[in-house]
Design a protein around this motif. Structure first.
Motif, PDB file in Angstrom:
ATOM      1  N   VAL A  21       0.614  -1.202   0.080  1.00 52.90           N
ATOM      2  CA  VAL A  21       0.187   0.145  -0.590  1.00 52.90           C
ATOM      3  C   VAL A  21       1.207   1.518   0.180  1.00 52.90           C
ATOM      4  N   PHE A  22       1.865   1.478   0.615  1.00 56.14           N
ATOM      5  CA  PHE A  22       2.786   2.314   0.838  1.00 56.14           C
ATOM      6  C   PHE A  22       3.639   2.540  -0.148  1.00 56.14           C
ATOM      7  N   ALA A  23       3.881   1.794  -1.042  1.00 60.08           N
ATOM      8  CA  ALA A  23       4.695   1.433  -2.239  1.00 60.08           C
ATOM      9  C   ALA A  23       3.568   2.401  -3.546  1.00 60.08           C
ATOM     10  N   ASP A  24       2.719   1.840  -3.228  1.00 63.62           N
ATOM     11  CA  ASP A  24       2.320   2.192  -4.632  1.00 63.62           C
ATOM     12  C   ASP A  24       1.132   3.996  -4.046  1.00 63.62           C
ATOM     13  N   GLU A  25       1.349   4.455  -2.686  1.00 59.49           N
ATOM     14  CA  GLU A  25       1.608   5.461  -2.691  1.00 59.49           C
ATOM     15  C   GLU A  25       2.223   6.869  -2.696  1.00 59.49           C
ATOM     16  N   GLY A  26       3.108   5.993  -2.776  1.00 64.06           N
ATOM     17  CA  GLY A  26       4.780   6.724  -3.381  1.00 64.06           C
ATOM     18  C   GLY A  26       4.258   6.352  -4.646  1.00 64.06           C
ATOM     19  N   LYS A  27       4.715   5.992  -5.130  1.00 68.37           N
ATOM     20  CA  LYS A  27       4.124   5.770  -6.996  1.00 68.37           C
ATOM     21  C   LYS A  27       3.345   6.859  -7.740  1.00 68.37           C
ATOM     22  N   ILE A  28       2.174   7.261  -6.469  1.00 67.19           N
ATOM     23  CA  ILE A  28       1.816   7.792  -6.527  1.00 67.19           C
ATOM     24  C   ILE A  28       2.763   9.493  -6.579  1.00 67.19           C
ATOM     25  N   LYS A  29       2.705  10.031  -5.649  1.00 67.85           N
ATOM     26  CA  LYS A  29       3.462  10.967  -5.233  1.00 67.85           C
ATOM     27  C   LYS A  29       4.929  11.309  -6.442  1.00 67.85           C
ATOM     28  N   ASP A  30       5.276  10.402  -6.259  1.00 71.97           N
ATOM     29  CA  ASP A  30       6.555  10.355  -7.139  1.00 71.97           C
ATOM     30  C   ASP A  30       6.587  10.957  -8.776  1.00 71.97           C
ATOM     31  N   ARG A  31       5.847  10.493  -9.405  1.00 64.90           N
ATOM     32  CA  ARG A  31       4.368  10.561 -10.432  1.00 64.90           C
ATOM     33  C   ARG A  31       4.302  12.376 -10.585  1.00 64.90           C
ATOM     34  N   LYS A  32       3.582  12.496  -9.137  1.00 65.25           N
ATOM     35  CA  LYS A  32       3.134  13.964  -8.760  1.00 65.25           C
ATOM     36  C   LYS A  32       3.843  14.905  -9.209  1.00 65.25           C
ATOM     37  N   ASP A  70     -11.167  11.479  -3.213  1.00 62.50           N
ATOM     38  CA  ASP A  70     -11.846   9.774  -2.757  1.00 62.50           C
ATOM     39  C   ASP A  70     -10.524   8.897  -2.079  1.00 62.50           C
ATOM     40  N   ARG A  71      -8.975   9.398  -0.547  1.00 66.42           N
ATOM     41  CA  ARG A  71      -8.330   9.441   0.348  1.00 66.42           C
ATOM     42  C   ARG A  71      -9.214   9.592   1.400  1.00 66.42           C
ATOM     43  N   LYS A  72      -9.702  10.525   1.210  1.00 65.54           N
ATOM     44  CA  LYS A  72     -10.629  11.580   2.456  1.00 65.54           C
ATOM     45  C   LYS A  72     -12.013  10.368   2.480  1.00 65.54           C
ATOM     46  N   VAL A  73     -12.192  10.046   1.296  1.00 71.23           N
ATOM     47  CA  VAL A  73     -13.894   9.264   1.694  1.00 71.23           C
ATOM     48  C   VAL A  73     -13.377   7.593   2.428  1.00 71.23           C
ATOM     49  N   ASN A  74     -12.679   6.971   1.219  1.00 70.40           N
ATOM     50  CA  ASN A  74     -11.987   5.740   2.272  1.00 70.40           C
ATOM     51  C   ASN A  74     -10.929   6.152   3.280  1.00 70.40           C
ATOM     52  N   GLY A  75     -11.162   6.655   4.051  1.00 71.67           N
ATOM     53  CA  GLY A  75      -9.729   7.017   5.076  1.00 71.67           C
ATOM     54  C   GLY A  75      -8.778   6.949   5.068  1.00 71.67           C
ATOM     55  N   GLY A  76      -8.545   7.428   4.320  1.00 73.02           N
ATOM     56  CA  GLY A  76      -6.886   8.445   4.078  1.00 73.02           C
ATOM     57  C   GLY A  76      -5.785   7.026   2.809  1.00 73.02           C
ATOM     58  N   ASN A  77      -7.062   5.651   2.449  1.00 69.44           N
ATOM     59  CA  ASN A  77      -6.512   5.089   1.652  1.00 69.44           C
ATOM     60  C   ASN A  77      -7.153   5.236   0.444  1.00 69.44           C
ATOM     61  N   LEU A  78      -6.572   4.670  -0.825  1.00 70.48           N
ATOM     62  CA  LEU A  78      -7.425   4.563  -2.292  1.00 70.48           C
ATOM     63  C   LEU A  78      -7.223   2.914  -2.482  1.00 70.48           C
ATOM     64  N   THR A  79      -8.618   2.948  -3.314  1.00 66.68           N
ATOM     65  CA  THR A  79      -8.692   1.248  -3.845  1.00 66.68           C
ATOM     66  C   THR A  79      -8.196   1.034  -4.618  1.00 66.68           C
ATOM     67  N   ASN A  80      -7.366  -0.050  -4.973  1.00 68.00           N
ATOM     68  CA  ASN A  80      -6.877  -1.066  -6.350  1.00 68.00           C
ATOM     69  C   ASN A  80      -7.799   0.111  -7.438  1.00 68.00           C
ATOM     70  N   LYS A  81      -9.194  -0.149  -7.743  1.00 66.63           N
ATOM     71  CA  LYS A  81      -9.765   0.826  -9.027  1.00 66.63           C
ATOM     72  C   LYS A  81      -9.588   1.840  -8.925  1.00 66.63           C
ATOM     73  N   GLU A  82      -9.614   2.801  -7.906  1.00 70.52           N
ATOM     74  CA  GLU A  82      -8.990   4.259  -7.907  1.00 70.52           C
ATOM     75  C   GLU A  82      -7.236   4.293  -8.359  1.00 70.52           C
ATOM     76  N   LYS A  83      -7.256   3.728  -7.495  1.00 74.41           N
ATOM     77  CA  LYS A  83      -5.522   3.732  -7.974  1.00 74.41           C
ATOM     78  C   LYS A  83      -4.656   3.314  -9.226  1.00 74.41           C
ATOM     79  N   ALA A  84      -5.851   2.231 -10.504  1.00 70.82           N
ATOM     80  CA  ALA A  84      -5.888   2.326 -12.052  1.00 70.82           C
ATOM     81  C   ALA A  84      -6.613   3.407 -12.123  1.00 70.82           C
ATOM     82  N   GLN A  85      -7.529   4.264 -11.967  1.00 73.43           N
ATOM     83  CA  GLN A  85      -7.495   5.184 -12.506  1.00 73.43           C
ATOM     84  C   GLN A  85      -6.997   6.430 -11.956  1.00 73.43           C
TER      85      GLN A  85
END
Length: 107
Positions: A21-32, A70-85
């Motif tokens: 989970v943390f690795a996926d979150e890091g990828k989003i931040k790094d890309r941004k 999306d993170r606020k709605v899901n308690g601070g995390n993104l679902t797999n579907k949201e990560k793909a989107q």
């Protein structure tokens, strides 16, 4: 003995999934951050006009707002579907940055 082994296995799986989970979150931040640098470089070297840069920044801000929501709605995390989107949207934005930087318009 079996109970200890089972407990250790479950704990290992849980810790491993948290790392993913943390690795996926890091990828989003790094890309941004990388895309922000690309837009900034385009402004500095003149390959992006102010209007193009503003449009790209607006798209980036919209994506960031969507991620925060999306993170606020899901308690601070993104679902797999949201990560793909988010990944698809970041891919599209990356292509837009490339196209705008290489379209021959200069400041």
């Amino acid at each position: 003995m079996k109970r200890i082994f089972l407990t250790m296995t479950v704990a290992g799986l849980l810790l491993g999934s948290i790392g993913i989970v943390f690795a996926d979150e890091g990828k989003i931040k790094d890309r941004k951050e990388n895309q922000q640098k690309r837009i900034g470089n385009g402004i500095e070297n003149g390959s992006l006009t102010p209007k193009e840069a503003a449009r790209l920044e607006h798209k980036e801000a919209g994506l960031n707002k969507e991620i925060r929501h999306d993170r606020k709605v899901n308690g601070g995390n993104l679902t797999n579907k949201e990560k793909a989107q988010v990944n698809r949207q970041q891919n599209r934005l990356s292509k837009d940055i490339y196209k705008q930087k290489h379209d021959g318009q200069h400041q």
